[in-house]
Scaffold this active site. Structure first.
Site, PDB file in Angstrom:
ATOM      1  N   GLU A   1      41.567  37.583  36.334  1.00  0.00           N
ATOM      2  CA  GLU A   1      40.237  37.256  37.239  1.00  0.00           C
ATOM      3  C   GLU A   1      39.468  37.552  36.312  1.00  0.00           C
ATOM      4  O   GLU A   1      38.451  38.630  36.419  1.00  0.00           O
ATOM      5  CB  GLU A   1      40.588  37.793  38.468  1.00  0.00           C
TER       6      GLU A   1
ATOM      7  N   PRO B   1      38.101  49.456  36.967  1.00  0.00           N
ATOM      8  CA  PRO B   1      38.777  50.313  38.535  1.00  0.00           C
ATOM      9  C   PRO B   1      40.323  50.899  37.518  1.00  0.00           C
ATOM     10  O   PRO B   1      40.666  52.271  37.989  1.00  0.00           O
ATOM     11  CB  PRO B   1      38.336  49.664  38.990  1.00  0.00           C
TER      12      PRO B   1
ATOM     13  N   HIS C   1      48.070  32.656  56.544  1.00  0.00           N
ATOM     14  CA  HIS C   1      47.507  32.695  55.311  1.00  0.00           C
ATOM     15  C   HIS C   1      48.921  34.319  54.998  1.00  0.00           C
ATOM     16  O   HIS C   1      48.521  35.305  56.228  1.00  0.00           O
ATOM     17  CB  HIS C   1      45.858  33.203  54.962  1.00  0.00           C
ATOM     18  N   HIS C   2      48.817  34.579  54.357  1.00  0.00           N
ATOM     19  CA  HIS C   2      50.643  36.038  53.811  1.00  0.00           C
ATOM     20  C   HIS C   2      48.993  36.822  52.759  1.00  0.00           C
ATOM     21  O   HIS C   2      49.556  37.075  51.596  1.00  0.00           O
ATOM     22  CB  HIS C   2      51.324  35.268  53.153  1.00  0.00           C
ATOM     23  N   GLU C   3      48.583  37.586  53.519  1.00  0.00           N
ATOM     24  CA  GLU C   3      47.673  38.763  52.231  1.00  0.00           C
ATOM     25  C   GLU C   3      48.937  39.711  52.260  1.00  0.00           C
ATOM     26  O   GLU C   3      49.053  40.423  53.733  1.00  0.00           O
ATOM     27  CB  GLU C   3      46.227  38.517  52.446  1.00  0.00           C
TER      28      GLU C   3
ATOM     29  N   HIS D   1      47.583  33.306  45.409  1.00  0.00           N
ATOM     30  CA  HIS D   1      46.587  34.127  45.251  1.00  0.00           C
ATOM     31  C   HIS D   1      47.137  35.163  44.349  1.00  0.00           C
ATOM     32  O   HIS D   1      47.783  35.757  44.709  1.00  0.00           O
ATOM     33  CB  HIS D   1      45.512  34.000  45.185  1.00  0.00           C
ATOM     34  N   GLU D   2      46.228  35.188  42.848  1.00  0.00           N
ATOM     35  CA  GLU D   2      46.638  36.700  42.497  1.00  0.00           C
ATOM     36  C   GLU D   2      48.158  37.195  41.512  1.00  0.00           C
ATOM     37  O   GLU D   2      48.211  37.925  41.866  1.00  0.00           O
ATOM     38  CB  GLU D   2      46.397  38.318  43.487  1.00  0.00           C
TER      39      GLU D   2
ATOM     40  N   GLU E   1      46.312  30.679  42.183  1.00  0.00           N
ATOM     41  CA  GLU E   1      44.681  30.548  41.753  1.00  0.00           C
ATOM     42  C   GLU E   1      44.420  31.296  40.187  1.00  0.00           C
ATOM     43  O   GLU E   1      44.719  30.873  39.168  1.00  0.00           O
ATOM     44  CB  GLU E   1      44.241  31.672  42.559  1.00  0.00           C
TER      45      GLU E   1
ATOM     46  N   GLU F   1      35.064  31.907  44.588  1.00  0.00           N
ATOM     47  CA  GLU F   1      35.128  33.802  45.541  1.00  0.00           C
ATOM     48  C   GLU F   1      33.989  34.454  44.199  1.00  0.00           C
ATOM     49  O   GLU F   1      33.378  35.125  44.742  1.00  0.00           O
ATOM     50  CB  GLU F   1      36.257  34.308  45.671  1.00  0.00           C
TER      51      GLU F   1
HETATM   52  C1  NOJ Z   1      41.523  37.114  47.404  1.00  0.00           C
HETATM   53  C2  NOJ Z   1      41.450  35.573  47.781  1.00  0.00           C
HETATM   54  O1  NOJ Z   1      41.313  34.846  46.584  1.00  0.00           O
HETATM   55  C3  NOJ Z   1      40.679  35.442  48.247  1.00  0.00           C
HETATM   56  O2  NOJ Z   1      40.546  33.722  48.472  1.00  0.00           O
HETATM   57  C4  NOJ Z   1      41.282  35.712  50.221  1.00  0.00           C
HETATM   58  O3  NOJ Z   1      40.574  35.042  51.275  1.00  0.00           O
HETATM   59  C5  NOJ Z   1      41.318  37.363  49.781  1.00  0.00           C
HETATM   60  N1  NOJ Z   1      41.925  37.802  48.867  1.00  0.00           N
HETATM   61  C6  NOJ Z   1      41.515  37.980  50.590  1.00  0.00           C
HETATM   62  O4  NOJ Z   1      43.253  37.781  51.150  1.00  0.00           O
HETATM   63 CA    CA Z   2      41.529  36.164  44.162  1.00  0.00          CA
END
Ligand code: NOJ
Ligand code: CA
Length: 699
Positions: free
Chosen positions: A170, A192, A413-415, A483-484, A502, A508
């Protein structure tokens, strides 16, 4: 006997000294393979008589210090070819041709009796080669210390690059000569978490886009990254030589290999016309065919989400409370005081479902539905989230029924904040919970450093994790948008439920003033070469100061946001802005409602990395075409040739254009919409504002 040995000797010598050639089907590309005097494998690549890659070495250093890159003899060379058409489950075309010539070189290190094969595939648009580690008596397991593949360029090309980093991609994209990278790289390296990047190395990531002074466009990446670490590129800026830089684990090992396996393909796409780079299917062609028999459950999806409101600065939160003492599985949330701003509450999600149903969307993403977000930014604990327990104000059953009645899917969503071990432990339960409650897609997230701490996002262990998630998801007929995660390498051909990723700066970052006007004119040449991106376009209210604290401004006009639905290919497309903004600009919103997410065909009309892109696509199974044109910080006139339309027919085009007075800084919301009759003979000239765009629907 002596005569026999002499013949063998001559055969070996001739193989050592003679170079083997492979031509692309149309003859434009020539690959040369040879062993140099020390038995070092090397290749070079020519395009229309120009050198693309000068003689470059190949191979590995393995275990502690064994050279697996010299003292080879050639034991056999075999040729093959292919000319096939296959149908992707979804894509930019309904049919893709795989036409290539192949050469497989079998090499042996005679003294140690170690065998290494190299398979080359030469297409009209470029080269792929991979290492194959056959099962053999004297080599079963080994550790890669270094891959010694080089990509020796002919000069100081212009490069579109981001710094190497084992944990993230990113970054803003820098455009510079190779010789200027060293002087610029520290400005864009991550502060960081810099300790996790290869900070002592001058190294950059792939997909890397290059342009030579004599007009060659060269793209270097990899295909089918499976059970191997991701590759970045070391930069030797004196000799313009790039070389493989595999992501290590924290023991410094760059891959644990068992023979009977293969490396990912190293890919070099080349043309003298930038449009061919965007039109290339080389990376998909180097991936294995779809591994599922039934793909009826995989569906291109247009969605909205309880999402942008977390970025605008309007006060909405993922977390249910401000309580810092929560322990997942132990804390009873019904006894916790809510913070009053929780986004994913039942009533609010219903509003989104209503809006989605009224406007023809397929799905609503809901972030912040599950227990654990209070610890979201801690990055220290292993058990941060539950993936089966909803917050008390998010009624799973009720919402499921409400959405289903309106024909809307909810995207889970699974963060994980990279608590990967904890996620893997919950994975089966999490997907069963989804299937039981009617969910068919999940957005995963890997913010922050990986747990276990010895792994990087782009190392072999995590590469295996992302694919494991896609495979387990497929068992439950679930699509994945990660994502990530590590940047894609065309695996969506084999696992088409891995529908988007992503893996670059998306929208974002606009909420932190992070994307320059040329960003989306470069991404299709870099990040998107590996697969679709969940870029999340469609922000109409680009000045975020209207929400209060956030002072960020998007770096595009409103119409450019529309054009991104066509220029940023993805079968998963979000309309990211708040419903209230779509209601305000309902005429422009019509384009987002209409635009397709799956295609019969794609026509790259104009393209120059870093400057502009104009693409037309035909909607799958429909006589509808959508065109998107975008430009960087410079205004321009796009020339849109509609000769791809069927002959002798009249169509109505609706043209969404930047207003005469539009510009991204001071007047991004100025636009006009007009209709006109067009045919295959129409050539439109259309002005694009600074960081502006044009979007056209043709029916
Ligand atoms: C980063 C993700 O790219 C974003 O879409 C998401 O909302 C946040 N993390 C929180 O999970
Ligand atoms: Ca991201």
């Amino acid at each position: 006997m002596r005569k026999f040995l002499f013949t063998i000797f001559c055969l070996l010598i001739s193989h050592v000294l003679s170079a083997e050639e492979l031509k692309s089907p149309n003859g434009d590309l020539i690959l040369t393979f040879q062993l140099n005097n020390n038995g070092v494998p090397a290749y070079s690549l020519q395009y229309k008589g120009k050198t693309v890659i000068e003689t470059s070495t190949m191979g590995f250093m393995i275990n502690s210090s064994i050279s697996f890159n010299e003292h080879f003899v050639i034991t056999s060379i075999k040729f093959d070819h292919s000319n096939e058409i296959w149908q992707p489950v979804w894509g930019q075309q309904k049919e893709i041709r795989d036409k290539h010539n192949e050469m497989i070189v079998t090499l042996n290190q005679t003294s140690a009796n170690r065998q290494l094969n190299i398979r080359f595939r030469l297409f009209n648009d470029g080269l792929g080669f991979r290492y194959e580690f056959p099962i053999q008596k004297d080599l079963r397991h080994f550790t890669i210390k270094e891959e010694t593949t080089e990509f020796k360029l002919t000069g100081d090309h212009k490069a579109f690059w981001i710094p190497a980093d084992y944990d993230t991609n990113e970054f803003p994209i820098t455009t510079s000569k190779i010789s200027d990278i060293a002087g610029l790289i520290d400005n864009v390296r991550r502060e960081p978490l810099a300790a996790t990047s290869p900070s002592s190395n001058l190294a950059i990531q792939t997909p890397l886009m290059l342009k030579s002074k004599d007009g060659l466009y060269i793209n270097i990446h990899e295909a089918a990254l499976i059970d191997f670490p991701a590759m970045s590129l070391n930069v030797d800026d004196k000799n313009f030589c790039l070389s493989a830089h595999l992501t290590p684990d924290k023991n410094g090992n760059k891959g644990y290999i068992q023979t009977g396996s293969v490396s990912p393909w190293r890919t070099i796409i080349v043309s003298d016309d930038a449009r061919d780079i965007l039109a290339s299917n080389l990376i998909l062609n180097l991936n294995a065919p779809c591994s599922f028999d039934d793909t009826s459950w995989i569906k291109p999806t247009k969605y909205i989400g309880v999402w942008w409101e977390y970025f605008t600065g309007g006060g909405s939160t993922w977390a249910y409370s401000n309580n810092q003492d929560i322990i997942i599985g132990k804390t009873d949330y019904s006894k916790i005081e809510p913070n009053g701003h929780h986004g994913a509450n039942t009533a609010h999600v219903k509003e989104y479902i209503d809006f989605a149903a009224q406007n023809g969307f397929d799905a609503v993403l809901v972030e912040g539905w599950n227990e654990g977000w209070e610890d979201n930014s801690a990055y220290v604990k292993e058990n941060v989230y539950s993936f089966t327990k909803a917050y008390p104000d998010f009624d799973v059953k009720q919402l499921q029924q409400y959405a289903a009645a309106k024909g809307i899917k909810i995207i889970m969503h699974h963060e994980t904040t990279s608590s990967v071990i904890s996620y893997e432990r919950q994975l089966e339960d999490a997907f069963r919970f989804m299937a039981d409650n009617g969910y068919s897609a999940v957005k995963t997230g890997y913010v922050g450093p990986i747990i276990p701490r010895s792994e990087y996002h782009d190392g072999q262990w995590m590469v295996n994790h992302y694919l494991y998630v896609a495979r387990v998801a497929a068992k439950h007929k679930i699509m994945v948008d990660s994502h990530e995660a590590v940047r894609p390498t065309g695996l969506c051909r084999t696992y088409p439920n891995w529908i988007a990723q992503e893996s670059a700066r998306g929208t974002e970052f606009e909420s932190f003033n992070g994307n320059a006007p040329d960003h989306t004119t470069i991404l299709p040449f870099t990040r998107l070469m590996g697969g679709p991106m969940d870029y999340t376009p469609g922000i109409f209210q680009g000045d975020l100061s209207v929400y209060g604290s956030n002072k960020a401004k998007l770096s595009t006009t409103l119409v450019k946001q529309l054009a991104l639905y066509v220029t940023m290919y993805s079968p998963l497309q979000m309309a990211a802005d708040l419903p209230e903004n779509y209601k305000r600009f309902s005429d422009a919103f019509q384009f987002i409602k209409d635009v397709a997410v799956d295609w019969d065909n794609t026509y790259v009309l104009e393209a120059e990395p870093g400057d502009y892109i104009t693409i037309a696509r035909k909607a799958k199974g429909k006589n509808e075409w959508y065109i998107g044109g975008i430009t960087d910080e410079n205004a321009r006139e796009a020339l849109i040739d509609l000769s791809f339309l069927p002959k002798d027919k009249k169509y109505t085009a609706t043209i969404y254009a930047d207003g005469k007075d539009a510009d991204w800084k001071n007047n991004p919301q100025s636009y006009t919409i007009r209709t006109m009759v067009v045919t295959s003979r129409t050539k439109l000239k259309q002005k694009l504002a600074t960081s502006g765009g044009v979007a056209i629907s043709i029916k």
